[in-house]
Design an enzyme around this catalytic site. Sequence first.
Site, short mmCIF file in Angstrom:
data_model
loop_
_atom_site.label_atom_id
_atom_site.label_comp_id
_atom_site.label_asym_id
_atom_site.label_seq_id
_atom_site.Cartn_x
_atom_site.Cartn_y
_atom_site.Cartn_z
N SER B 171 5.37 22.88 -8.34
CA SER B 171 5.34 21.69 -9.69
C SER B 171 3.60 21.24 -10.45
O SER B 171 2.87 22.50 -11.04
CB SER B 171 5.29 20.57 -8.86
N ARG B 242 7.26 5.05 -8.57
CA ARG B 242 8.21 6.66 -7.70
C ARG B 242 9.72 6.29 -7.67
O ARG B 242 10.20 7.78 -7.83
CB ARG B 242 7.49 6.37 -6.53
N ASP B 344 16.90 22.55 -13.24
CA ASP B 344 15.32 21.34 -13.06
C ASP B 344 15.21 21.05 -14.23
O ASP B 344 14.57 21.76 -15.86
CB ASP B 344 13.70 22.26 -12.65
N HIS B 377 14.51 19.30 -9.82
CA HIS B 377 12.97 19.85 -9.72
C HIS B 377 12.95 20.33 -8.66
O HIS B 377 12.34 21.08 -8.37
CB HIS B 377 12.41 18.96 -10.31
N ASP B 378 13.49 19.20 -7.34
CA ASP B 378 13.60 19.18 -6.53
C ASP B 378 14.14 20.21 -5.15
O ASP B 378 13.91 21.15 -4.33
CB ASP B 378 14.42 18.08 -4.94
#
Lengths: 436, 436
Positions: B171, B242, B344, B377-378
């Site tokens: 990232s 968040r 992603d 993305h995780d």
Amino acid sequence: MTAVESVGEFRFECGESIDDLRLAYETYGEFDGDNAVLVCHALTGSQHVSNAPRSEDHEPVTDGPDGGAEAADADADADVGTGVQTAGQARAWWDDVVGPGKAIDTTEYYVVCVNVPGSCYGSSGPPSEGPDGEPWGTEFPPVTVGDWTRAQRRLLDRLGVGRLHAVVGGSVGGMNAVDWAKHYPDDVRRVAAVATAARLDTQCLSLDAIARRAITTDPNWNGGDYYGDDRPNPDDGLAQARRIGHVMYLSKASMGRKFGRRAAGRGAFGDAPADPTDRFFPYREVESYLDYNADSFTARFDANSYLYLTRAMDEYDLAAGYGSDTEALAAFEGELLALSFTGDWHFTVEQSRALAAAARDADVPTAHHVVESDHGHDAFLVEPESVGPPLRDFLADGVDGRAVRDEREESDGSDGSGGHSGGPDRAPVHASLFPG
Amino acid sequence: MTAVESVGEFRFECGESIDDLRLAYETYGEFDGDNAVLVCHALTGSQHVSNAPRSEDHEPVTDGPDGGAEAADADADADVGTGVQTAGQARAWWDDVVGPGKAIDTTEYYVVCVNVPGSCYGSSGPPSEGPDGEPWGTEFPPVTVGDWTRAQRRLLDRLGVGRLHAVVGGSVGGMNAVDWAKHYPDDVRRVAAVATAARLDTQCLSLDAIARRAITTDPNWNGGDYYGDDRPNPDDGLAQARRIGHVMYLSKASMGRKFGRRAAGRGAFGDAPADPTDRFFPYREVESYLDYNADSFTARFDANSYLYLTRAMDEYDLAAGYGSDTEALAAFEGELLALSFTGDWHFTVEQSRALAAAARDADVPTAHHVVESDHGHDAFLVEPESVGPPLRDFLADGVDGRAVRDEREESDGSDGSGGHSGGPDRAPVHASLFPG
């Protein structure tokens, strides 16, 4: 001229009722008994779909409790309806598509567009006057897409319109259009569902929930009680909600092409937010654009209405009450056009494909017309050249209309190289969504 | 054991300086002079990358102004560093990948992970103690990824590490890793850039700007001055930021599979927000999940640090100062692995592909390894089985490592049917991103 008609007591799907549901609407063209087209607006749209001449006579055939229609000039940002917080009428949102000689030709069709209950452009909703003479606020009943459909049916009855030639709608307005096929399967000949879905996906549910939270955590929201000249509106929260929505309406490709990573130059709207790192980092063009749009949005839309309408969109599920989308459409006697856009990640091509498949399984003559576009969800508003022809020919000739393409036919005729016309089994997301 | 080392006066890229930059870091394994691997954490990560045993001796070879290292127990949510607002140390964020016998094997490599300046896990940043004994707050200089790289170089000097065997990061940590090849092209043998890009795209810039606005419009943010026991933190704003970030880390597919449209049942975290339509509509599982995560995040992260670090991410541009990504990498003597994930949309496959192409143009031995995944993305955090093998073999043998695939080789060997291995000219986004 927006008219406002009272359709009497209305019981909402939630079980709550109000004594007097008022609906703001516009009509264009002349009704000949068989040419009515209902156009359903999107989330923050209004009844003002076109700058075309309004119908000569749009008085209802029966008087409402208040004794008939009330009119106001919606073009000049005037207040309409009950006069509460409806300034800043949305501009004619589909003027390129609806009008004399246009795809939805008002010299041919009698076009009706109704502001949905819960909204803020003159129909009953949180900012409109409640029984005590004060704005309803959060005492207004929660609304659903099904409520919109039933309210529209009620208004059309007053206008003397029985069976509709067509219902056309985009985005959540497309859900509204599909809901007509579910609720009044005998009442509509052709349904055009543009950039929509049988239900929202989890990602969009999340972003809508975050947008609502932005409003409800704005101290000025005050539990929904912020009306009155001496009270500040929750503009920060509503602006945030709009920014989030705006990103949902665009694609990576269109945002990249339009703004890139450029810093905003002189003449940019707004200021960098009060952020300590501003002294070194730029305020970007894309931020300026989002801020400008958010600012003008807060001037024209009501925060409680935003809560209500996103909830209606989130909750919509075509299959509700039936068990499947196909069963929900089983009684529909008309034809369906599902129109989708390859760059749309809010309402995806796959979702339109699934809707079309469900309709076919219900023996509904159906076309799924896929438009290659990288404009994102906004494509249905900003690409009249793509949207107009299939809509025009679908209204005229149904799924056999000349400009109506069905992706299955295209696949059959393709060279198999995986172009944009991919059929149901092909990977359907396109490079234009995510540029390198 | 997190150590904190002072590296003396530090001049940031913005031109401002502080007298005493303190860096919190952890080391694992034993340094043999040629086996150092720097791991760079992601936006809200920390130096606590693994639960592996820490190095026997991680004292710096030279003493800082304060006379050496200071240690604290970072595992037990204890405060570290200057003791200001660093409770809730992030858990070991890559424990499946870094440790004895794991892909980044701490019995083989000397692994160093440094909390970046501007963060809140013990390194100098907005919540750390400034010259007047009070938290810096927004007086802390704006930070850049380049500052992180230079700060890491300074710390490694103190630890006696000259040339690094490798830098690995995911990232924005991947930007940090690539920045090493730009800033210190002779100092690193192998750079593994995981789920990253040479720069953020416009869509992600927008969402980050919206997230920052959520913080700065929270009245409790108070211009960044909210430290002290008697002051409320801007938790609403940080929680919103968040939630937005969290949606960016997931894919449509993974969100749909995990939560669908289900209402949260008994035992769900949190309550529906104070929203008038709650009386009819459900609080959904996905909202409960986002709320739970946001709540725990506000307990462990500092709002000003979030502003600083997202700015650093947004501003990063590999080409800055050079004119092109290729020129920026021209002096790099090592090898590059770009690892990307098909689901992603925060850091896309296309962006990794472009980074790899730029490196190849600079004659850097490069592999672009694409992992088929719908985790979003995780994926780089939650799929150690996908990430581990190519990383392990890249560290051991470079781009020729056994488990390192380059998509160009795959394309050559494929049947041309457009599977996931598409080469540079193929449409690269996969159905798994957007399920039907």
